[in-house]
Enzyme design. Structure first.
Site, short mmCIF file in Angstrom:
data_model
loop_
_atom_site.label_atom_id
_atom_site.label_comp_id
_atom_site.label_asym_id
_atom_site.label_seq_id
_atom_site.Cartn_x
_atom_site.Cartn_y
_atom_site.Cartn_z
CE1 TYR A 175 38.12 52.52 36.81
CE2 TYR A 175 37.49 54.82 37.01
CZ TYR A 175 38.13 53.71 37.52
OH TYR A 175 38.77 53.78 38.74
CB SER A 235 36.67 56.34 40.80
OG SER A 235 37.45 57.23 40.04
P1 NAD Z 1 44.85 47.03 40.70
O1 NAD Z 1 44.91 46.70 39.26
O2 NAD Z 1 46.12 47.30 41.46
O3 NAD Z 1 44.07 45.88 41.49
C1 NAD Z 1 42.83 45.39 41.04
C2 NAD Z 1 42.66 43.97 41.53
O4 NAD Z 1 41.39 43.49 41.02
C3 NAD Z 1 43.75 43.00 40.99
O5 NAD Z 1 44.29 42.25 42.04
C4 NAD Z 1 42.99 42.14 40.00
O6 NAD Z 1 43.48 40.80 39.90
C5 NAD Z 1 41.57 42.17 40.58
N1 NAD Z 1 40.59 41.81 39.57
C6 NAD Z 1 40.55 42.22 38.27
N2 NAD Z 1 39.54 41.60 37.61
C7 NAD Z 1 38.94 40.79 38.52
C8 NAD Z 1 37.86 39.87 38.44
N3 NAD Z 1 37.21 39.66 37.29
N4 NAD Z 1 37.50 39.22 39.56
C9 NAD Z 1 38.18 39.39 40.72
N5 NAD Z 1 39.22 40.24 40.86
C10 NAD Z 1 39.60 40.92 39.76
O7 NAD Z 1 43.84 48.26 40.80
P2 NAD Z 1 43.61 49.42 41.90
O8 NAD Z 1 44.13 50.67 41.34
O9 NAD Z 1 44.03 48.96 43.25
O10 NAD Z 1 42.01 49.53 41.82
C11 NAD Z 1 41.15 49.03 42.81
C12 NAD Z 1 39.83 49.80 42.76
O11 NAD Z 1 40.06 51.17 43.05
C13 NAD Z 1 39.14 49.75 41.39
O12 NAD Z 1 37.74 49.60 41.55
C14 NAD Z 1 39.47 51.11 40.81
O13 NAD Z 1 38.50 51.53 39.88
C15 NAD Z 1 39.45 51.96 42.05
N6 NAD Z 1 40.16 53.23 41.94
C16 NAD Z 1 41.48 53.23 41.57
C17 NAD Z 1 42.12 54.45 41.44
C18 NAD Z 1 43.55 54.53 41.04
O14 NAD Z 1 43.99 55.62 40.67
N7 NAD Z 1 44.33 53.45 41.12
C19 NAD Z 1 41.44 55.65 41.68
C20 NAD Z 1 40.11 55.60 42.04
C21 NAD Z 1 39.49 54.38 42.17
#
Ligand code: NAD
Length: 254
Positions: free
Chosen positions: A149, A136
Site C-alpha cells: 500500500y 493517502s
Molecule cells: P472502500 O473499500 O470503501 O471502497 C473501495 C472500492 O474499490 C470498493 O467499492 C471496491 O469494490 C472497489 N474496488 C476494489 N477492487 C477493485 C478492482 N479490482 N476494480 C475496481 N474496483 C475495485 O475503500 P475507501 O476507504 O473508500 O478507499 C478508496 C480510496 O481511498 C483507496 O484508494 C484508498 O487507498 C484511499 N484512502 C482511504 C483512506 C481511508 O482511511 N479509508 C485513507 C486514505 C486513502
C-alpha cells in the site's frame, strides 16, 4: 427576485473508480449533485448508487481503457477522472504474499497510469481537464506491515507529478488527495486485521495504532474528501497541480 447561479461543474462529465463504496461513492454523489454526469466504475458496481454503474476489474489493463471509452461514449466528453479504487493488505514483510503485492500495485499504481493514458485525449479537449488520484497520507509517510500500500501510494504521487508536467500545456491539472484515516469499509476491515497482527483489541487498535500518528484523533468522513475533490475539480482548483493535497489531521506535521 433571486437568480440561481449554475454550479461551475454543471455539464461536465467524470469517471470515478471504486465508486460503489466509501470515498469513491461520496465523490460520485458530490459531483453528481453539482450537475456532473458520472460513470461510476467498480468491481462490484451498485446499480442504486450515484452515477451510471459500470462493472470493471481495474487490475485488468483492458478494463481501464474500457471504462474511459464507456464514459466518453456515453457522455460525449470527459473532463474529470478520479482514480480512487483501492484495497489494503496488512502483513509483516516476510509473510507478505506476492499475489497481494501484485494486486495492490496493479490497482493503485498501474490502473491510474492506464486511466491517464486512455483519458488524455479527452482531458486535453476539456476546457478544464482534471486527473485526481485519491492517494493517502501513506503517499508521504509509511506505517509498518503495509509494504504494498505504502509503495503504491508513494509511486502514484510520482505519477501525479509527471502528469502535471505533461498536462500543463494542455490545461490538465493533476493532484493526489492525501487523507489520513477515513471512516469507510476499507478502514473498518483494517481495524480487525491490525488487531490480529498487533495482538490488541479493536478499540486499542483504533486509539493506539490507527490514530496514533495523527495530531487530531478523529476519523475523516468520506464527504469531507468528496468536498476537496469537488474544489479541485472546479475553478478554485486551477492552480493545484503536481502536488499532494494533504488532509491528514496533522499526521505529517511531525
Ligand atoms: P472502500 O473499500 O470503501 O471502497 C473501495 C472500492 O474499490 C470498493 O467499492 C471496491 O469494490 C472497489 N474496488 C476494489 N477492487 C477493485 C478492482 N479490482 N476494480 C475496481 N474496483 C475495485 O475503500 P475507501 O476507504 O473508500 O478507499 C478508496 C480510496 O481511498 C483507496 O484508494 C484508498 O487507498 C484511499 N484512502 C482511504 C483512506 C481511508 O482511511 N479509508 C485513507 C486514505 C486513502
Amino acid at each position: 427576485m433571486t437568480t440561481e447561479l449554475a454550479d461551475p461543474l454543471a455539464g461536465r462529465s467524470a469517471l470515478v473508480t471504486g465508486a460503489a463504496s466509501g470515498i469513491g461513492r461520496a465523490v460520485a454523489e458530490r459531483l453528481q449533485a453539482a450537475g456532473v454526469r458520472v460513470l461510476a466504475a467498480d468491481l462490484r458496481p451498485d446499480p442504486d448508487g450515484p452515477g451510471v454503474a459500470f462493472e470493471a476489474d481495474l487490475t485488468d489493463p483492458g478494463a481501464n481503457a474500457a471504462a474511459v471509452a464507456a464514459a466518453v461514449e456515453r457522455f460525449g466528453r470527459l473532463d474529470i477522472v478520479v482514480a480512487n479504487a483501492g484495497v489494503q493488505h496488512v502483513a509483516p514483510i516476510e509473510e507478505f504474499p506476492l499475489e497481494r503485492w501484485q494486486t495492490i500495485l496493479a490497482l493503485m499504481l498501474t490502473s491510474p497510469f492506464l486511466l491517464a493514458r486512455s483519458a488524455w485525449p479527452a482531458l486535453r479537449e476539456s476546457p478544464s481537464g482534471r486527473f485526481i488520484v485519491i492517494a493517502s497520507a501513506h503517499a508521504l509517510a509509511a506505517s509498518p506491515y503495509k509494504a504494498a500500500y505504502v509503495s503504491a501510494k508513494h509511486g502514484v504521487l510520482g505519477l501525479v507529478k509527471t502528469l502535471a508536467l505533461e498536462g500543463a500545456a494542455h490545461g490538465i491539472r493533476t493532484t493526489a488527495v492525501c487523507p489520513a484515516y477515513v471512516r469507510t469499509p476499507l478502514v473498518e476491515h483494517q481495524i480487525a486485521d491490525q488487531a490480529r497482527v498487533h495482538g490488541l483489541s479493536e478499540e486499542e487498535v483504533t486509539e493506539q495504532v490507527l490514530l496514533a500518528p495523527q495530531a487530531i484523533k478523529q476519523l475523516i468522513e468520506p464527504s469531507e474528501v468528496a468536498e476537496v475533490v469537488a474544489f479541485l475539480a472546479g475553478p478554485g482548483g486551477a492552480s493545484f497541480t503536481g502536488v499532494p493535497v494533504t488532509m491528514d489531521q496533522g499526521w505529517t506535521a511531525r
